[in-house]
Write a protein that holds these residues in place. Structure first.
Motif, PDB file in Angstrom:
ATOM      1  N   THR A 150      13.507   4.258   2.847  1.00  0.00           N
ATOM      2  CA  THR A 150      13.446   5.151   2.083  1.00  0.00           C
ATOM      3  C   THR A 150      13.941   5.480   1.281  1.00  0.00           C
ATOM      4  O   THR A 150      14.232   5.698   0.131  1.00  0.00           O
ATOM      5  N   VAL A 153      14.255   3.091  -1.434  1.00  0.00           N
ATOM      6  CA  VAL A 153      13.406   2.682  -2.532  1.00  0.00           C
ATOM      7  C   VAL A 153      13.548   3.844  -3.016  1.00  0.00           C
ATOM      8  O   VAL A 153      13.082   3.834  -4.080  1.00  0.00           O
ATOM      9  N   ALA A 163      13.342  -0.886  -8.827  1.00  0.00           N
ATOM     10  CA  ALA A 163      12.352  -1.604  -7.133  1.00  0.00           C
ATOM     11  C   ALA A 163      12.464  -2.714  -7.704  1.00  0.00           C
ATOM     12  O   ALA A 163      11.889  -3.638  -8.539  1.00  0.00           O
ATOM     13  N   PRO A 164      12.342  -2.909  -6.494  1.00  0.00           N
ATOM     14  CA  PRO A 164      12.214  -5.183  -5.913  1.00  0.00           C
ATOM     15  C   PRO A 164      10.500  -5.789  -6.029  1.00  0.00           C
ATOM     16  O   PRO A 164       9.957  -4.377  -6.561  1.00  0.00           O
ATOM     17  N   VAL A 166       6.736  -6.264  -7.091  1.00  0.00           N
ATOM     18  CA  VAL A 166       5.707  -6.152  -6.338  1.00  0.00           C
ATOM     19  C   VAL A 166       5.196  -6.488  -5.806  1.00  0.00           C
ATOM     20  O   VAL A 166       5.080  -8.018  -6.211  1.00  0.00           O
ATOM     21  N   GLY A 167       4.138  -6.505  -4.561  1.00  0.00           N
ATOM     22  CA  GLY A 167       3.375  -7.495  -4.301  1.00  0.00           C
ATOM     23  C   GLY A 167       4.321  -8.328  -3.515  1.00  0.00           C
ATOM     24  O   GLY A 167       5.004  -7.721  -2.640  1.00  0.00           O
ATOM     25  N   ASN A 260       6.126  -1.484   6.216  1.00  0.00           N
ATOM     26  CA  ASN A 260       5.240  -0.525   5.610  1.00  0.00           C
ATOM     27  C   ASN A 260       6.042  -0.040   4.619  1.00  0.00           C
ATOM     28  O   ASN A 260       4.934   0.336   3.782  1.00  0.00           O
ATOM     29  N   ILE A 261       6.685   0.072   5.051  1.00  0.00           N
ATOM     30  CA  ILE A 261       7.512   1.425   3.635  1.00  0.00           C
ATOM     31  C   ILE A 261       7.656   0.515   2.397  1.00  0.00           C
ATOM     32  O   ILE A 261       7.234   0.716   1.477  1.00  0.00           O
ATOM     33  N   PHE A 262       7.796  -1.503   2.515  1.00  0.00           N
ATOM     34  CA  PHE A 262       8.078  -1.682   1.940  1.00  0.00           C
ATOM     35  C   PHE A 262       6.839  -2.308   0.974  1.00  0.00           C
ATOM     36  O   PHE A 262       7.031  -3.986  -0.063  1.00  0.00           O
ATOM     37  N   SER A 263       5.747  -1.815   2.010  1.00  0.00           N
ATOM     38  CA  SER A 263       4.636  -2.794   1.985  1.00  0.00           C
ATOM     39  C   SER A 263       4.617  -4.737   1.677  1.00  0.00           C
ATOM     40  O   SER A 263       4.770  -5.295   1.153  1.00  0.00           O
ATOM     41  N   PRO A 265       3.126  -7.296   3.954  1.00  0.00           N
ATOM     42  CA  PRO A 265       2.219  -7.612   4.669  1.00  0.00           C
ATOM     43  C   PRO A 265       2.496  -8.937   5.677  1.00  0.00           C
ATOM     44  O   PRO A 265       2.252 -10.440   6.068  1.00  0.00           O
ATOM     45  N   LEU A 269       3.642  -4.771   9.787  1.00  0.00           N
ATOM     46  CA  LEU A 269       2.130  -3.535   8.484  1.00  0.00           C
ATOM     47  C   LEU A 269       1.546  -4.266   9.414  1.00  0.00           C
ATOM     48  O   LEU A 269       0.056  -3.683   9.666  1.00  0.00           O
TER      49      LEU A 269
END
Lengths: 315, 570
Positions: A150, A153, A163-164, A166-167, A260-263, A265, A269
């Motif tokens: 966290t 992030v 931020a890294p 997305v996706g 989960n924190i970094f989304s 997949p 997750l």
């Protein structure tokens, strides 16, 4: 060796069998009605619930359900998820690469940090540097991965607007972007592991340093670097590898939170989502898969002892 | 025919009055839901009219600019839709996405600058116009002649006809796995005199007809060819503004412009992506790093962080989610209204607001959230039950259960995963406050899935706690207090009150708004007196979006159809 291997594989199968029964039964004992989960509304009637239970085979006796399920698993049919109707094994399979990559990166990070720290700490035992490194490793050990994740992030975004990406991009598609997406979760996941590995490396090295063959090597006039890296380090690795084997489960568990924190997949997750929505077939499949991975890893760890220490022979 | 026309003319004023009344309801909700619209230019660090969500803001018309088609937009959703099948889901996350690829007969107007966020006014979607209503039970809807399904298999761009509408409502009502049977129980039959005409007859006069069929639940028109496919859970093929191109599990849903969309010149964006980002901190980080164009659902702490990180971004605060306590009013001790009144008076709502949302939020909530006609609590004869008055509460409790006695009970609620930490913290604080009253509570926190399938089905003893959203159809808020089958969606407090039942049935069929309002006020006062549900304050939630996105405004309503009207002034 062959006999030992056969025994271990057989034992692993028994473990997996027991786990499959425990998981299968436990999942069905969780309170709550699956039909209301599937339909996601209180606005259901008994007829609808009956149809859904029949669909899922939950109206069959438990033993029959189990046999049917395991028969499917052994023939490659792990069932379908209860809500989205996706293939359970396909869901797992497509997510293995990401979680595998994340755990490998975490492990690499942990080893790159832990081994030098452990060695330096042992070589410079009771020096100021030793104390500093030991304090650092204890500090890292006490930082939970989810908290570190966290922080990694929040603060780069707050301070630098960073931020890294997305996706999620597959490593074969765009390796650099992929690594940029994974390096922060890998650090979060690997830091605590590196701390415990560093501590074990240090104590193991100290023990090896007291062995006769090390004294002999020094007496022969070998350079200290040769003594440390060729003679001591390899022999000190057995406890480290054992610990790694034991910690691999912790790593996998850590992916549940960090993905989960970094989304991301991955399997973590997927586990989190499946448990949240109570997707029985998916949870079963995942736990069985994780169990198989852990059993295999520990088997490989045991077998690797012979490589690290040629005196070890399996009978 | 002549008789029908005469009837229509005779009723016309009333109908318009009814529509106006409902529109007013929406506008009022909007004003309640709105604090202010901020941006880089006027940012004083506070955004709009300051904390609180009282009716201070009006629609914000913007100077007309020439729309620029093209480009892409990325927004975030907080979890993966469990399924995209509109017939078997009520998930609000699914509804965001349904709005991009499916159409309905009517749709929300909200989503553009001239319509406030919680304005539930409707406009035609597949319908050419609002329905004709020859009598109180019949609604005739003419479909747009150019409406087509997406030009992909299996529908291949065929026309949307009245048969598709009839099929959809039949499936919503009768499909074994449909979760909308009760919601659409008001429909008696759907007839299709021709391809362009749908004639819907209701079982009883139903004043919320347009609002229900323009809403999120049981309203999307998914063609039979697709509805009966296995893939309906993971892909959408409808007649909406965007083609659903990809669903990357756990990552994103991607859309491309539907070139054959019936409602030109929409959509403007060529591509839209919904990123699945469960973690709040990650959502903040992604928007801070300008990788996402639109994001939402931030409590004041994150809101302030985002405002600092993205001073260039536009933002708007809307009414958040209000929580409420439900209790077993069919059993002692909560069958005594004095106990319920005492609980409400022992809650220090301000202290909870201060602890959770920096003191922001709508302080006092009735069961009609936000609408101007639903009076402020202070204007009710029962206002004292919302005032924190521990001494009075103790007297009421003593009168009900006896001097010096206490109540031992349970409080069931879900964990923070779906409903956020603020919801769980509210429960914790409220339980501590009620202990001072003499109610000793055992907290029962359940995983969301377990909660929703047990407690939220009414399987609980004592007390429970749930969030609630702003309802877009008025009858929703009354459905929660009825025991009648096929009428109530949920009655968590086990209310069985013939007087209330009668009032609820009455308002449901009142098309003349002034008449309906009178009944609604009676209901309001009755429920306020009985304290069948005990309401907390609502918090604020904030939307942020890129400064160069034009013709966009957040809405309290889930479908993201309105994104079709937005464009980027690059």
């Amino acid at each position: 060796m062959g006999q030992y291997l056969a025994k271990r594989v057989l034992l692993a199968l028994v473990v997996l069998f027991v786990i499959s029964i425990v998981v299968f039964t436990a999942v069905r004992m969780i309170p709550g009605d699956v039909c209301k989960i599937v339909l996601n509304t209180p606005d259901v009637d008994e007829g609808q619930c009956r149809a859904i239970r029949e669909d899922l085979g939950l109206d069959e006796p438990l033993v029959k359900q189990y046999l049917g399920y395991m028969g499917g698993v052994l023939t490659g049919d792990w069932g379908t998820t209860i809500i989205s109707k996706r293939d359970v094994w396909a869901e797992i399979r497509t997510r293995i690469p990401l979680t595998l990559e994340l755990t490998v990166l975490s492990t690499v990070f942990a080893l790159v940090v832990a081994v030098p720290i452990g060695v330096i700490s042992a070589v410079r035992q009771d020096s100021a540097l030793d104390y500093v490194l030991r304090v650092l490793s204890i500090g890292w050990l006490s930082i939970p991965g989810f908290w570190l994740g966290t922080m990694l992030v929040v603060f780069p975004a707050k301070w630098w607007g960073y931020a890294p990406p997305v996706g999620y991009v597959d490593i074969w598609e765009d390796p650099l972007k992929n690594l940029e997406q994974l390096y922060l979760p890998a650090i979060s996941l690997g830091l605590a592991l590196s701390a415990s590995l560093a501590r074990v490396t240090r104590s193991s090295m100290l023990e090896v340093f007291r062995q006769d063959y090390i004294r002999t090597a020094r007496a022969k006039g070998l350079r200290e670097r040769m003594v440390v890296f060729r003679h001591a380090l390899k022999n000190a690795m057995i406890p480290v590898v054992t610990l790694f084997g034991l910690q691999f489960g912790v790593l996998l568990g850590g992916t549940v939170v960090l993905e989960n924190i970094f989304s991301l997949p991955g399997l973590g997750l997927l586990t989190f989502t499946s448990v949240t929505i109570k997707d029985y077939p998916q949870v079963q499949g995942l736990v069985l898969f994780f169990a198989a991975v852990l059993v295999t890893i520990n088997l490989l760890v045991d077998l690797s002892y012979a490589w690290f220490d040629p005196r070890i022979r399996y009978t | 025919m002549e008789k029908r026309e005469n009837y229509w003319l005779r009723r016309k004023v009333s109908r318009r009055t009814a529509l106006r009344g409902t529109a007013l309801a929406g506008a009022g909700a909007a004003t309640m839901a709105l604090v202010g619209c901020g941006g880089g230019d006027d940012d004083d660090g506070k955004g709009g009219s300051g904390p609180g969500l009282l009716p201070t803001a009006a629609p914000t018309p913007t100077p007309a600019k020439q729309p620029k088609p093209g480009g892409s937009l990325t927004f975030q959703i907080s979890s993966q839709p469990p399924s995209l099948d509109p017939y078997t889901q009520t998930s609000f996350v699914a509804a965001y996405n349904h709005g991009l690829s499916y159409s309905k007969l009517f749709r929300f107007k909200a989503g553009t600058p001239d319509v406030a966020p919680a304005d539930n006014s409707m406009e035609p979607d597949l319908a050419q116009a609002m329905p004709e209503q020859p009598d109180t039970l019949t609604f005739i809807v003419k479909l747009k002649p150019n409406a087509k399904f997406h030009n992909v298999a299996p529908v291949n761009g065929r026309a949307v006809t009245s048969k598709d509408i009839a099929y959809a409502f039949d499936r919503y009502k009768n499909f074994e796995k449909s979760v909308h049977k009760t919601g659409l129980a008001f429909i008696d039959k759907v007839e299709t005199p021709d391809d362009q005409t749908v004639r819907i007859t209701t079982k009883q006069p139903y004043a919320d007809f347009v609002f229900y069929l323009g809403g999120n639940l049981g309203a999307w028109i998914c063609p039979q060819e697709w509805a009966e496919s296995q893939d309906v859970a993971t892909k959408m093929i409808g007649s909406g503004p965007f083609l659903h191109t990809e669903f990357k599990t756990g990552v994103s849903l991607s859309y491309k412009k539907n070139p054959d969309y019936f409602d030109k010149p929409y959509p403007y964006f060529d591509e839209v992506t919904a990123l699945i980002v469960p973690d709040q901190a990650k959502r903040v980080a992604d928007f801070s790093s300008k990788q996402v164009n639109l994001t939402w659902l931030f409590l004041p702490t994150e809101r302030d962080q985002l405002k600092a990180a993205r001073p260039d971004a536009k933002f708007e605060e809307t009414q958040g989610i209000g929580g409420y306590i439900y209790l077993r009013t069919d059993k002692p001790p909560f069958n005594d209204k004095r106990v319920r009144q005492a609980i409400s008076m022992a809650l220090n709502r301000k202290a909870i607001r201060d602890a959770i949302s920096k003191g922001e939020g709508v302080p006092e909530q009735l069961y009609h959230v936000g609408y101007p006609w639903a009076r402020q609590v202070k204007d009710l004869p029962q206002a004292k039950y919302w005032e924190y008055n521990l001494a009075e509460a103790k007297k009421l409790l003593a009168a009900a259960i006896g001097e010096g006695k206490t109540i031992e009970t349970t409080w069931e609620h879900a964990d923070a995963q779906i409903y956020t930490q603020a919801y769980v913290d509210t429960a914790t604080l409220a339980q501590a406050q009620l202990k001072q009253l003499g109610i000793n509570i055992t907290d029962v926190t359940k995983p969301y899935a377990q909660y929703i399938s047990t407690t939220y089905q009414g399987q609980y003893e004592g007390m429970g706690h749930s969030p609630r959203a702003v309802a877009y159809w008025l009858d929703f808020v009354t459905e929660r207090f009825t025991m009648k089958p096929q009428r109530g969606r949920i009655n968590l407090s086990y209310v069985n009150d013939p007087k209330l039942e009668e009032l609820m049935d009455k308002q449901r069929g009142q098309f003349v708004w002034e008449e309906r309002l009178q009944t609604v006020r009676q209901i309001e006062e009755h429920v306020a007196e009985e304290q069948y549900e005990i309401y907390f304050s609502t918090d604020t939630r904030t939307y942020f979006w890129d400064a160069n996105i034009e013709n966009y405004r957040p809405t309290a309503w889930f479908p993201y159809t309105h994104l079709m009207k937005a464009w980027r002034d690059a």
